[in-house]
Write a protein that holds these residues in place. Sequence first.
Motif, PDB file in Angstrom:
ATOM      1  N   ASP A  85       0.571  -1.022   0.163  1.00  0.00           N
ATOM      2  CA  ASP A  85       0.087  -0.392  -0.026  1.00  0.00           C
ATOM      3  C   ASP A  85       0.456   1.864   0.029  1.00  0.00           C
ATOM      4  OD1 ASP A  85      -2.278  -1.712   0.497  1.00  0.00           O
ATOM      5  OD2 ASP A  85      -2.905  -0.887   1.970  1.00  0.00           O
ATOM      6  N   GLU A  86       2.002   0.881   0.388  1.00  0.00           N
ATOM      7  CA  GLU A  86       2.564   2.005   1.065  1.00  0.00           C
ATOM      8  C   GLU A  86       3.510   3.162  -0.798  1.00  0.00           C
ATOM      9  OE1 GLU A  86       3.394  -0.739   1.088  1.00  0.00           O
ATOM     10  OE2 GLU A  86       5.819  -0.917   0.907  1.00  0.00           O
ATOM     11  N   LEU A  87       2.987   1.923  -1.365  1.00  0.00           N
ATOM     12  CA  LEU A  87       3.328   1.893  -2.477  1.00  0.00           C
ATOM     13  C   LEU A  87       2.644   3.113  -3.461  1.00  0.00           C
ATOM     14  CD1 LEU A  87       5.729  -1.228  -3.843  1.00  0.00           C
ATOM     15  CD2 LEU A  87       6.428   0.651  -2.637  1.00  0.00           C
ATOM     16  N   LEU A  88       1.276   2.420  -3.591  1.00  0.00           N
ATOM     17  CA  LEU A  88       0.048   2.715  -3.785  1.00  0.00           C
ATOM     18  C   LEU A  88      -0.301   4.657  -3.429  1.00  0.00           C
ATOM     19  CD1 LEU A  88      -1.834   0.186  -4.662  1.00  0.00           C
ATOM     20  CD2 LEU A  88      -0.561   1.166  -5.966  1.00  0.00           C
ATOM     21  N   THR A  89       0.524   4.511  -2.335  1.00  0.00           N
ATOM     22  CA  THR A  89      -0.142   6.084  -1.340  1.00  0.00           C
ATOM     23  C   THR A  89       0.835   7.662  -1.965  1.00  0.00           C
ATOM     24  OG1 THR A  89       1.163   5.502   0.296  1.00  0.00           O
ATOM     25  CG2 THR A  89      -1.293   4.656   0.520  1.00  0.00           C
ATOM     26  N   GLY A  90       2.085   6.652  -2.797  1.00  0.00           N
ATOM     27  CA  GLY A  90       3.364   6.926  -2.689  1.00  0.00           C
ATOM     28  C   GLY A  90       4.055   7.586  -1.522  1.00  0.00           C
ATOM     29  N   HIS A  91       4.027   6.808  -0.684  1.00  0.00           N
ATOM     30  CA  HIS A  91       4.257   7.851   0.658  1.00  0.00           C
ATOM     31  C   HIS A  91       6.447   6.500   0.370  1.00  0.00           C
ATOM     32  CE1 HIS A  91       0.954   8.259   2.881  1.00  0.00           C
ATOM     33  NE2 HIS A  91       1.817   9.327   3.451  1.00  0.00           N
ATOM     34  N   THR A  92       6.438   5.545  -0.544  1.00  0.00           N
ATOM     35  CA  THR A  92       7.174   5.104  -0.470  1.00  0.00           C
ATOM     36  C   THR A  92       7.640   5.280  -2.206  1.00  0.00           C
ATOM     37  OG1 THR A  92       7.147   3.788   1.418  1.00  0.00           O
ATOM     38  CG2 THR A  92       8.732   2.942  -0.334  1.00  0.00           C
ATOM     39  N   VAL A  93       9.041   5.146  -2.882  1.00  0.00           N
ATOM     40  CA  VAL A  93       8.708   5.298  -4.144  1.00  0.00           C
ATOM     41  C   VAL A  93       9.861   3.945  -4.589  1.00  0.00           C
ATOM     42  CG1 VAL A  93      10.410   6.110  -6.031  1.00  0.00           C
ATOM     43  CG2 VAL A  93       9.409   7.718  -4.494  1.00  0.00           C
ATOM     44  N   THR A 129       2.233  -2.530  -9.768  1.00  0.00           N
ATOM     45  CA  THR A 129       2.045  -3.080  -8.494  1.00  0.00           C
ATOM     46  C   THR A 129       1.364  -2.801  -8.044  1.00  0.00           C
ATOM     47  OG1 THR A 129       4.303  -1.182  -8.790  1.00  0.00           O
ATOM     48  CG2 THR A 129       3.185  -1.137  -6.113  1.00  0.00           C
ATOM     49  N   VAL A 130       0.689  -3.474  -6.841  1.00  0.00           N
ATOM     50  CA  VAL A 130      -1.122  -3.519  -6.740  1.00  0.00           C
ATOM     51  C   VAL A 130      -0.375  -3.505  -4.426  1.00  0.00           C
ATOM     52  CG1 VAL A 130      -1.633  -4.797  -8.201  1.00  0.00           C
ATOM     53  CG2 VAL A 130      -0.720  -6.047  -5.978  1.00  0.00           C
ATOM     54  N   MET A 177      11.667  -5.232   1.810  1.00  0.00           N
ATOM     55  CA  MET A 177      12.700  -4.412   2.312  1.00  0.00           C
ATOM     56  C   MET A 177      13.537  -4.420   1.470  1.00  0.00           C
ATOM     57  SD  MET A 177      11.971  -3.049   5.746  1.00  0.00           S
ATOM     58  CE  MET A 177      13.314  -3.028   6.795  1.00  0.00           C
ATOM     59  N   SER A 196      11.737   2.097  -5.815  1.00  0.00           N
ATOM     60  CA  SER A 196      13.211   1.246  -6.141  1.00  0.00           C
ATOM     61  C   SER A 196      13.358   0.054  -6.646  1.00  0.00           C
ATOM     62  CB  SER A 196      14.229   1.821  -5.299  1.00  0.00           C
ATOM     63  OG  SER A 196      14.416   1.520  -4.082  1.00  0.00           O
ATOM     64  N   ASP A 229      -1.814  -6.515   6.950  1.00  0.00           N
ATOM     65  CA  ASP A 229      -1.686  -6.452   5.704  1.00  0.00           C
ATOM     66  C   ASP A 229      -0.695  -7.360   5.387  1.00  0.00           C
ATOM     67  OD1 ASP A 229       0.801  -4.761   7.149  1.00  0.00           O
ATOM     68  OD2 ASP A 229      -0.411  -2.958   6.144  1.00  0.00           O
TER      69      ASP A 229
END
Lengths: 251, 251
Positions: free
Chosen positions: A10-18, A41-42, A160, A20, A75
């Motif tokens: 979810d952190e990728l879909l909210t943009g909180h994490t790029v 990405t889901v 991670m 890489s 999650d």
Amino acid sequence: MLAEVLTIGDELLTGHTVDSNSAFIASKLVERGYWVRRITTVGDDVEEIKTVIGEILARKPEVLVISGGLGPTHDDVTMLAVAEALGKKLILCEECLEKIKAFYERLYREGYIDDPSLNEGRKKMAYLPEGAEPLENTEGAAPGAFIEHEGVKIFVLPGMPREMKAMLEKEVLPRLGRRKFLQRKFLAEITDESKLAPILREALKKFKVKIHSSPKGFGKYIGLIIFAEDEGELEKTVEYLESRGIKLEEA
Amino acid sequence: MLAEVLTIGDELLTGHTVDSNSAFIASKLVERGYWVRRITTVGDDVEEIKTVIGEILARKPEVLVISGGLGPTHDDVTMLAVAEALGKKLILCEECLEKIKAFYERLYREGYIDDPSLNEGRKKMAYLPEGAEPLENTEGAAPGAFIEHEGVKIFVLPGMPREMKAMLEKEVLPRLGRRKFLQRKFLAEITDESKLAPILREALKKFKVKIHSSPKGFGKYIGLIIFAEDEGELEKTVEYLESRGIKLEEA
């Protein structure tokens, strides 16, 4: 030689994490001679993950690398989703459980955590899809998994970056074989697209290469990727295509 | 409330470039109250792009933001692929052509380029899918496009981050309106993430919220993001978590 990458979180879909991770995974696959066709990405959602895995398997890549969602929280559902997508059960990996136990005991001894016991969340990480081979996590608790399914090599890695990178280098890349595949990208200039196909077919018969072609729109260019195990075969293919009137420009 | 992001470029699939655009786009969509369901990346390939746009439209998100492949070179094929995916023709946008002309004339006057003339590649950027509204590029040559198609708002943006960001802020966000959707980030003080899981599961049952948790290493902090449509539900969730012994610190 096609591969796909699936990153989960979810952190990728909210943009909180790029994300890489997918670039790192892709670059390593490309070094090994794979062409990454798509990155998806889901979020941390069993149904979403199942659906997208089904879609990827239907495209029949040789390799699918999945990263993210292997931890101990509510999650972290990737292993469950992978198992369900493949129609398999989650099975306790005893060897994994021992390693997870040892991991938390070490963290406890070193003063990082207050309680080394194997609670529900920690135990969950030892369950892998039936038939999967565990992949060792030298940097964290959650093991990864390797499963061959209908010709697709599926690797499930943590999200991670430090854990993912170590597992990719130590556990994934050695399983992709030591074949040295070369790949070169070209723009082919041709006036008639339909003339290209028979020439490519002849080249494939004559030389030990694989050729991926795709239209580049707007006029006379076609993208070509030539894969070969041997530089000589690749060179001869380029020469042959040029002798048949196809102008190649390295892309 | 659902949105999707599609980024386009071979450089993303080879791992040469980390896709930071999709995180930026996602974070802006989330701020506006959209939930990004999936991020997809494909290469500069008309057939691939057409296929993936078809798949996304079939999932009927409210918004689709596409980024990349609008430039003047042969492998910039996004507008063509979007047009073909929607069964539309590419049509010359006269207003866009004037702006492109003015853009290159300015670069010429300022000494950045040797030739201001509108060659084939530069002219190409003025073609948009029939019925599309051009989106102004204040930072570069290629205009973007806005198309509503079967209930999906489709935005096509450049891939250069500076151009994409300016167009997103100035041209996309004002077209999305504002919806009430709250998200708050916390650091939860706890020694082990897996102890948190059962408490979070109960909170998810009790309140209309989404909770994302992520480990912050092996210290005592876990990152939490709580999403809610209603401030009261969010407050009650925070109170409940604290009543269960989780110390929350706004991050």
